[in-house]
Scaffold this active site. Structure first.
Site, PDB file in Angstrom:
ATOM      1  CD  GLU A   1      -8.232  12.974  -4.318  1.00 24.70           C
ATOM      2  OE1 GLU A   1      -8.583  13.039  -5.502  1.00 24.70           O
ATOM      3  OE2 GLU A   1      -9.055  12.906  -3.369  1.00 24.70           O
ATOM      4  CG  HIS A   2      -8.586  19.161  -0.140  1.00 26.02           C
ATOM      5  ND1 HIS A   2      -7.736  20.248  -0.271  1.00 26.02           N
ATOM      6  CD2 HIS A   2      -9.479  19.267  -1.147  1.00 26.02           C
ATOM      7  CE1 HIS A   2      -8.108  20.972  -1.316  1.00 26.02           C
ATOM      8  NE2 HIS A   2      -9.148  20.398  -1.863  1.00 26.02           N
ATOM      9  CG  ASP A   3     -11.306  15.218   3.149  1.00 28.49           C
ATOM     10  OD1 ASP A   3     -12.509  15.097   2.849  1.00 28.49           O
ATOM     11  OD2 ASP A   3     -10.842  16.269   3.625  1.00 28.49           O
TER      12      ASP A   3
END
Ligand code: RIB
Ligand code: CA
Length: 310
Positions: free
Chosen positions: A238-240
């Site tokens: 979940e980079h963002d």
């Protein structure tokens, strides 16, 4: 408790949608604006998706502004092989009926930065084209924005190329301008975001919630599962959500002061964030912090807790 004013700039793909849905339920944050930029998908899709995801979160009151439909210099390179042709992995959600904002992203961001001068935390989670344009058009914005919590870059490695992370790769010229603008930057690159993942049990739990936000999560991640296998990641990264969750819980992350310059000339290394973390020779311009670690248990538990509330 005084809420932290936050602006999110997004290329509204699949993990961007998670970040928006998480941000809307973090009690520490007040989302004062969202802007869309081309990256994962077209500007048109990114703008529509941001509006629709906010409506899904029950937050049609948060205004969304359209920004750049292409990078500053090079042609747009989209990641539809990961985020699908509509940006949400092919999943569909109801259209928002919120009024359509006509003001351009960089102008709206400038107005909000002045309104919250010295306090505004900006979380760019797509290419930095809008942020660079805001700085170019309104140079004094650097005096008003408190910090840029950027999802982008990598001190080591890359995803779209061996050297470069997607958000920086798409618009390296914008990234170079932003990193050198003088605004403090907290960089959440792949170094930490590949550790910020949801494992198979987390994915199953969210997917079984049976609410609209969780259904979007369930139905939009198909291509990301394939990317996870290709890139040998341990779960759904979940980079963002990293910049967003850091803004509310900074103690869950570990970072180091650093100078970061962006490669804008190299053929092989184009878009690399060159970080002086581990070298004796340090860059002259050092106002970044590069994050390398996260408490994944707390990170993933918070996302699961939030998705249960929708
Ligand atoms: O490299 C990951 C980044 O690229 C994320 O922001 C994802 O949404 C894509 O834009
Ligand atoms: Ca993104």
């Amino acid at each position: 408790m005084k809420k932290i004013p936050v602006w999110i700039d997004t290329d509204t793909g699949v993990d961007d949608a998670v970040a928006l849905l998480v941000a809307c339920r973090l009690e520490e944050l007040e989302i004062v604006g969202v802007s869309a930029v081309a990256g994962n998908t077209s500007l048109e899709n990114a703008f529509r998706n941001a509006r629709d995801v906010l409506a899904l979160a029950g937050r049609k009151d948060i205004k969304v502004y359209a920004g750049a439909d292409r990078p500053l210099v090079i042609d747009l390179y989209k990641a539809e092989y990961v985020h699908g042709s509509n940006g949400l992995g092919g999943a569909t959600i109801p259209l928002s009926d919120a009024p359509v904002e006509e003001m351009k992203a960089w102008d709206a961001l400038y107005e909000k930065a002045k309104e919250y001068s010295g306090e505004l935390v900006v979380c760019p989670v797509g290419p930095l084209t809008n942020i660079a344009t805001a700085i170019a058009k309104h140079p004094d914005i650097v005096d008003h924005i408190k910090v840029l919590n950027v999802m982008g870059g990598a001190a080591d490695g890359g995803n779209v190329s061996p050297c470069a992370e997607f958000n920086i790769y798409v618009d390296p010229h914008a990234a170079e301008n932003v990193f050198k603008s003088g605004i403090p930057v907290n960089m959440f690159g792949l170094d930490v975001t590949i550790k910020a993942y949801l494992d198979d049990d987390d994915i199953a739990e969210i997917s079984a919630n049976g609410n609209p936000a969780s259904d979007l999560f369930r139905d939009s991640n198909g291509l990301l599962y394939a990317a996870r296998e290709r890139l040998r990641w341990n779960g759904l990264c979940e980079h963002d959500s990293c910049p967003v969750i850091y803004t509310a819980h900074p103690d869950w992350f570990t970072g180091y002061d650093c100078g970061v310059y962006v490669e804008t000339q190299g053929k092989i290394s184009m878009g690399k964030t060159v970080c002086d973390l581990w070298t004796d020779t340090k860059f002259e311009d050092r106002h970044c912090k590069v994050f390398l670690d996260v408490d994944r248990d707390k990170f993933s538990s918070l996302i699961k807790e939030i998705y249960r509330t929708y």
